[in-house]
Design a protein around this motif. Structure first.
Motif, PDB file in Angstrom:
ATOM      1  N   ASP A 220       0.861  -1.178   0.000  1.00 30.17           N
ATOM      2  CA  ASP A 220       0.000   0.000   0.000  1.00 30.17           C
ATOM      3  C   ASP A 220       0.899   1.229   0.000  1.00 30.17           C
ATOM      4  N   ASN A 221       0.333   2.391   0.185  1.00 28.20           N
ATOM      5  CA  ASN A 221       1.143   3.603   0.108  1.00 28.20           C
ATOM      6  C   ASN A 221       2.238   3.613   1.157  1.00 28.20           C
ATOM      7  N   PHE A 222       1.896   3.222   2.372  1.00 27.33           N
ATOM      8  CA  PHE A 222       2.899   3.187   3.442  1.00 27.33           C
ATOM      9  C   PHE A 222       4.034   2.228   3.095  1.00 27.33           C
ATOM     10  N   GLY A 223       3.659   0.999   2.704  1.00 30.23           N
ATOM     11  CA  GLY A 223       4.674  -0.002   2.414  1.00 30.23           C
ATOM     12  C   GLY A 223       5.531   0.355   1.222  1.00 30.23           C
ATOM     13  N   ASN A 224       4.914   0.879   0.166  1.00 31.77           N
ATOM     14  CA  ASN A 224       5.669   1.216  -1.036  1.00 31.77           C
ATOM     15  C   ASN A 224       6.625   2.384  -0.816  1.00 31.77           C
ATOM     16  N   SER A 225       6.168   3.400  -0.088  1.00 32.42           N
ATOM     17  CA  SER A 225       7.055   4.522   0.181  1.00 32.42           C
ATOM     18  C   SER A 225       8.199   4.104   1.097  1.00 32.42           C
ATOM     19  N   HIS A 226       7.871   3.235   2.058  1.00 32.64           N
ATOM     20  CA  HIS A 226       8.910   2.733   2.958  1.00 32.64           C
ATOM     21  C   HIS A 226       9.935   1.922   2.172  1.00 32.64           C
ATOM     22  N   LEU A 227       9.445   1.094   1.245  1.00 34.69           N
ATOM     23  CA  LEU A 227      10.347   0.287   0.421  1.00 34.69           C
ATOM     24  C   LEU A 227      11.256   1.187  -0.420  1.00 34.69           C
ATOM     25  N   ARG A 228      10.672   2.218  -1.040  1.00 34.48           N
ATOM     26  CA  ARG A 228      11.502   3.124  -1.845  1.00 34.48           C
ATOM     27  C   ARG A 228      12.594   3.765  -0.999  1.00 34.48           C
ATOM     28  N   SER A 229      12.222   4.188   0.186  1.00 31.77           N
ATOM     29  CA  SER A 229      13.207   4.809   1.072  1.00 31.77           C
ATOM     30  C   SER A 229      14.295   3.822   1.456  1.00 31.77           C
ATOM     31  N   PHE A 230      13.891   2.575   1.726  1.00 34.43           N
ATOM     32  CA  PHE A 230      14.854   1.556   2.130  1.00 34.43           C
ATOM     33  C   PHE A 230      15.815   1.239   0.979  1.00 34.43           C
ATOM     34  N   VAL A 231      15.270   1.115  -0.209  1.00 32.26           N
ATOM     35  CA  VAL A 231      16.110   0.796  -1.371  1.00 32.26           C
ATOM     36  C   VAL A 231      17.076   1.945  -1.657  1.00 32.26           C
ATOM     37  N   ASP A 232      16.589   3.193  -1.557  1.00 32.33           N
ATOM     38  CA  ASP A 232      17.466   4.344  -1.785  1.00 32.33           C
ATOM     39  C   ASP A 232      18.623   4.345  -0.790  1.00 32.33           C
ATOM     40  N   ALA A 233      18.299   4.080   0.476  1.00 26.91           N
ATOM     41  CA  ALA A 233      19.352   4.040   1.491  1.00 26.91           C
ATOM     42  C   ALA A 233      20.285   2.867   1.269  1.00 26.91           C
ATOM     43  N   ALA A 234      19.730   1.738   0.824  1.00 30.54           N
ATOM     44  CA  ALA A 234      20.541   0.544   0.591  1.00 30.54           C
ATOM     45  C   ALA A 234      21.536   0.775  -0.538  1.00 30.54           C
ATOM     46  N   VAL A 235      21.111   1.474  -1.580  1.00 35.12           N
ATOM     47  CA  VAL A 235      22.006   1.756  -2.705  1.00 35.12           C
ATOM     48  C   VAL A 235      23.213   2.553  -2.229  1.00 35.12           C
ATOM     49  N   GLN A 236      22.973   3.511  -1.341  1.00 26.59           N
ATOM     50  CA  GLN A 236      24.067   4.335  -0.831  1.00 26.59           C
ATOM     51  C   GLN A 236      25.051   3.532   0.008  1.00 26.59           C
ATOM     52  N   SER A 237      24.587   2.441   0.605  1.00 30.31           N
ATOM     53  CA  SER A 237      25.431   1.636   1.495  1.00 30.31           C
ATOM     54  C   SER A 237      25.841   0.310   0.884  1.00 30.31           C
ATOM     55  N   ASN A 238      25.577   0.128  -0.410  1.00 31.32           N
ATOM     56  CA  ASN A 238      25.939  -1.112  -1.110  1.00 31.32           C
ATOM     57  C   ASN A 238      25.283  -2.336  -0.493  1.00 31.32           C
ATOM     58  N   LEU A 239      24.057  -2.172  -0.049  1.00 30.17           N
ATOM     59  CA  LEU A 239      23.268  -3.292   0.468  1.00 30.17           C
ATOM     60  C   LEU A 239      22.342  -3.756  -0.646  1.00 30.17           C
ATOM     61  N   THR A 240      22.479  -5.005  -1.038  1.00 31.30           N
ATOM     62  CA  THR A 240      21.650  -5.562  -2.102  1.00 31.30           C
ATOM     63  C   THR A 240      20.300  -5.978  -1.532  1.00 31.30           C
ATOM     64  N   VAL A 241      19.225  -5.572  -2.212  1.00 30.06           N
ATOM     65  CA  VAL A 241      17.871  -5.779  -1.690  1.00 30.06           C
ATOM     66  C   VAL A 241      17.034  -6.574  -2.682  1.00 30.06           C
ATOM     67  N   GLU A 242      16.298  -7.565  -2.167  1.00 27.62           N
ATOM     68  CA  GLU A 242      15.264  -8.281  -2.916  1.00 27.62           C
ATOM     69  C   GLU A 242      13.951  -8.048  -2.180  1.00 27.62           C
ATOM     70  N   SER A 243      12.904  -7.611  -2.881  1.00 29.76           N
ATOM     71  CA  SER A 243      11.654  -7.245  -2.220  1.00 29.76           C
ATOM     72  C   SER A 243      10.510  -8.161  -2.634  1.00 29.76           C
TER      73      SER A 243
END
Length: 826
Positions: A220-243
């Motif tokens: 939903d909106n909460f989950g999708n926005s949270h996921l986008r934020s998490f992925v953006d932060a993960a990219v900066q820290s070289n954390l590979t994410v599967e959702s």
């Protein structure tokens, strides 16, 4: 409290929690609307502005079950309104005496939206459509509280903003709500998902050390926005994410599919973007599919889904699944028990009033309320902003209140310093202390039937005093599912925990050492024998220099096994490179040294045979041996020098590399390779092979031509056999080496045999017959000596051979020798 209460000790009715609701009802006919407040006079004639806060929140889920967390939030908001109305600064210092300084008071009502976005929107539409009607108890709102669900706030915030109504949330954290273009009147004292995601990634990468993480998220909106934020932060820290998503109101089948998808990623770290309504269902399904336990780490994005004192049936799926789960804890307070003490100090009338405001239910007890700092500070934010406007001025409208809240909020609240970012309407990150807790069983409080949980604060992200970032503080080592402080790996172990298969030569090198040892001992032993018996006829006939030269050559040739056994299991790169290049040097020099002697013998014999006279006895001098030796050695050395200087062999680990789904090497091969420019190692190998193999072939032709010639001690036949064996080994071994080139173990084994067999064969063929001849000569000499002694004794009659034990023994040896019919050559 007011002055009359403090001075005379008389209870003032204005200290009652329900006073301003009663006052509104009594003065209903005289209320006048001023901006967003209802103005009236109290019993003392003081003009007050009643700011009515409409609490639009999800007190029940989509299935009708109550959400205790929302009751806690709303009860905490009621406590804050009561403290504001009575000037109680026990929690927020700015409230102290504010009822004397400020003419604003709060009243409230609650509306259950049933966890439905569209119900929330309809209920808000009804609220903003209210009209003044003094005959009906209809109260127009001053501001909106809620919604606790981001998906609902996304819909209601634009409507509130259009209607000029400030809307504040204590739980909606979607980063999409930061957009002030459509949410101009929306604000919140909770941090957005951007911040939670950044801290979550920071914890997983910097504290735990993970490189991969699977995310299961509410679609939903909460989950999708949270996921986008998490992925953006993960990219900066070289954390590979599967959702992996799951729907807002998931069925059991939905959860089964989602957890199966998480399992399919093979990632052992799971970041769960869930809600209070579904976190337990997800963990239960994960337990059924063995996606929780000692091999997994789950970190929940929500704030304190479990608190100390929560209970489960001991041994149940949830009891086992929750052990070692991580969760966020914010805000982290220095004295969290203080809020509980404040709540416990409320009188029964106040608690009864709070109960009357909240939706009726038998499943929630007001006495067990957990005071929620963000809800309390939400009310404080509105109250302090309202009082700042009315200080020396009239009351306010919604636009003024929203502007004051978003642009000028700064106070010390129950959750720490509360500062709103004017650009987003969201609280600044450096005003909240975050923590990570682990959930575990409290064995002292648990029983055989009941498991009492304990949420232990492990890591704290404390804001720096200068407002720049935060520092990470480990308060307590995290205890994972297995009871240790060792986090499970974020990825499955490579090759069942054995690590990458580097295809090292391994223990096979000891086979090579053994073969070299046998060959070396034979070479040294035969050389020593040659030197010791250099004056004996059998050695002199074959020339000691010739025999020693063969021993030196076979020793050097077989010693190439040693550098071939070197790889990066125990040696660094430079050592491996040196070993790579030393092997062809040892092979070439060893071969040339041993082979030159053999070649010179056969070549010289054949040359003499072609001369008139057809000599039958042949002697090859030392000079005859040195000539072909120097020619072959010079040719080999020139090629090797070019090889070493232009395209030297270097050890290369990255050959035949296999990669798993996560980009990790699961196996590789380390071999000696050279730059392919100019032909590379293959060119020089072919040159060396061409030079040496042509000589071997020529020598075998020479040996074939003299196959019928008898040399002293039959040496020519053994030389012919040795060279034929060497040629056969090359014919078989060289193609086989190319076939097993990419298998270090097989490659080393074949090379070891290719080097050992010619070396040991040549030693045995050249020396064993000579040793036999030498033994036979010694026996013959002994026999002749004994016969002479016997003849002498017969003439003198002094000694009888049969009467001498020693002589009898020697005679028996001679007779035994004769019985064995040992055939002597030459």
């Amino acid at each position: 409290a007011n002055e009359m209460t403090n001075v005379l000790g008389i209870e003032d009715p204005r200290d009652e929690a329900s006073y301003y609701d009663k006052l509104r009802r009594e003065k209903r006919q005289t209320i006048r609307r001023v901006g967003n407040v209802d103005a009236l006079e109290d019993d003392s004639g003081r003009t007050l502005g009643l700011c009515h806060l409409v609490n639009l929140n999800a007190f029940t889920d989509s299935e009708g079950a109550i959400r205790p967390v929302e009751y806690d939030h709303s009860a905490s908001a009621l406590l804050a309104m009561h403290h504001f109305n009575t000037g109680d600064g026990s929690i927020v210092p700015a409230f102290d005496g504010i009822n004397q300084r400020c003419d604003v008071r709060f009243t409230t009502e609650v509306i259950d939206t049933g966890s439905s976005e569209f119900t929330s929107l309809r209920r808000l539409a009804d609220v903003v459509a209210r009209k003044d009607n003094k005959e009906v108890a209809v109260i127009r709102p001053c501001a909106i509280l809620g919604n606790s669900l981001s998906a609902s706030s996304i819909l209601t915030a634009p409507l509130s903003s259009v209607q000029g109504l400030p809307q504040l949330s204590w739980f909606s954290s979607s980063s999409d709500l930061n957009d002030r273009r459509v949410n101009s009147h929306f604000a919140r004292v909770i941090l957005s998902t951007d911040i939670v995601s950044q801290l979550g990634v920071r914890y997983l990468v910097d504290v735990v050390g993970y490189t991969h993480c699977a995310v299961i998220y509410l679609n939903d909106n909460f989950g999708n926005s949270h996921l986008r934020s998490f992925v953006d932060a993960a990219v900066q820290s070289n954390l590979t994410v599967e959702s992996v998503p799951f729907p807002p109101h998931p069925s059991q089948e939905d959860l089964r599919i989602a957890i199966e998808s998480i399992a399919a990623t093979q990632i052992r770290c799971v970041f769960a973007i869930v809600t209070v309504a579904n976190h337990e269902k997800i963990l239960e399904e994960a337990f059924r599919q063995n996606i929780v336990g000692p091999d997994y780490f789950w970190l929940m994005s929500n704030n304190r889904l479990w608190v100390s004192g929560d209970t489960y049936e001991r041994g149940s799926a949830l009891d086992l699944a929750v052990q070692g789960v991580g969760q966020f804890h914010h805000p982290v307070l220095d004295n969290e028990d203080f809020l509980r003490e404040i709540w416990d100090g409320l009188d029964d009338d106040t608690l009864d009033y709070f109960t009357s405001i909240l939706p009726e239910t038998d499943e929630f007890s007001i006495n067990q309320t957990k005071v929620r700092p963000f809800a309390y500070d939400t009310i404080a934010t509105i109250g302090l902003a309202a009082c700042n406007i009315t200080n020396g001025a009239d009351f306010f409208d919604g636009d003024e209140l929203a502007e004051k809240i978003i642009g000028n909020t700064s106070f010390r609240g129950s959750s720490g310093p509360v500062v709103i970012n004017p650009a987003t309407g969201t609280r600044f990150v450096n005003s909240v202390t975050f923590g990570i807790e682990f959930v575990t069983r409290n064995e002292e409080l648990s029983s055989e039937d009941t498991s009492v949980l304990e949420a232990v604060l492990s890591t704290v992200f404390k804001p720096n005093e200068d407002g720049t970032g935060s520092q990470t503080i480990i308060k307590e080592p995290f205890v994972y599912f297995d009871g240790t402080n060792n986090p499970p790996p974020s990825l499955p172990l490579i090759n069942d925990g054995n690590g990458p298969d580097f295809n090292f030569i391994g223990n096979l090198r000891f086979m090579g050492y053994t073969l070299f040892g046998i060959s070396a001992v034979s070479s040294i032993g035969f050389a020593a024998w040659t030197i010791k018996l250099r004056n004996e006829r059998v050695v002199k006939a074959s020339q000691p220099e010739f025999l020693v030269m063969i021993c030196v050559g076979t020793f050097i040739l077989s010693s190439a096994i040693i550098p071939l056994s070197v790889d990066d299991e125990f040696c660094d790169g430079s050592g491996c490179d040196a070993a790579c290049m030393s092997a062809p040097w040892l092979m070439s020099i060893g071969f040339v040294t041993a082979f030159s002697a053999l070649f010179s013998k056969t070549w010289r014999i054949n040359k003499i045979l072609r001369q008139p006279g057809n000599f039958r006895r042949v002697k090859v001098t030392w000079k005859d041996v040195m000539a072909p030796f120097m020619v072959l050695l010079t040719a080999n050395v020139i090629i090797l020098i070019c090889f070493t200087t232009i395209n030297p062999l270097k050890f290369d680990r990255d050959i035949n590399v296999t990669i798993d789904a996560f980009g990790r090497k699961t196996s590789s091969v380390g071999l000696c390779r050279s730059d392919s420019r100019g032909g590379g190692a293959l060119l020089y190998a072919m040159l060396l092979l061409a030079v040496n193999l042509s000589c071997v072939i020529l020598a075998n032709v020479q040996a074939y031509l003299v196959r019928g010639i008898s040399t002293e001690y039959q040496e020519s036949s053994y030389i012919a056999i040795g060279m034929a064996g060497m040629l056969q080994m090359w014919i078989v071994g060289v193609p086989l080496l190319f076939l097993v080139r990419d298998s270090p173990q097989a490659y080393f084994a074949v090379w070891s045999l290719v080097l050992f067999v010619p070396s040991i064969s040549l030693n045995l063929l050249m020396f064993v017959p000579k040793i036999k001849f030498q033994k036979a000569n010694e026996t013959r000499k002994e026999k002749n000596r004994l016969e002479k002694m016997q003849g002498s004794n017969d003439k003198t009659g002094q000694v009888s051979l049969q009467q001498t034990p020693t002589s009898n023994l020697r005679l028996e040896k001679v007779q035994k020798y004769q019985q064995e019919k040992l055939t002597l050559g030459g």
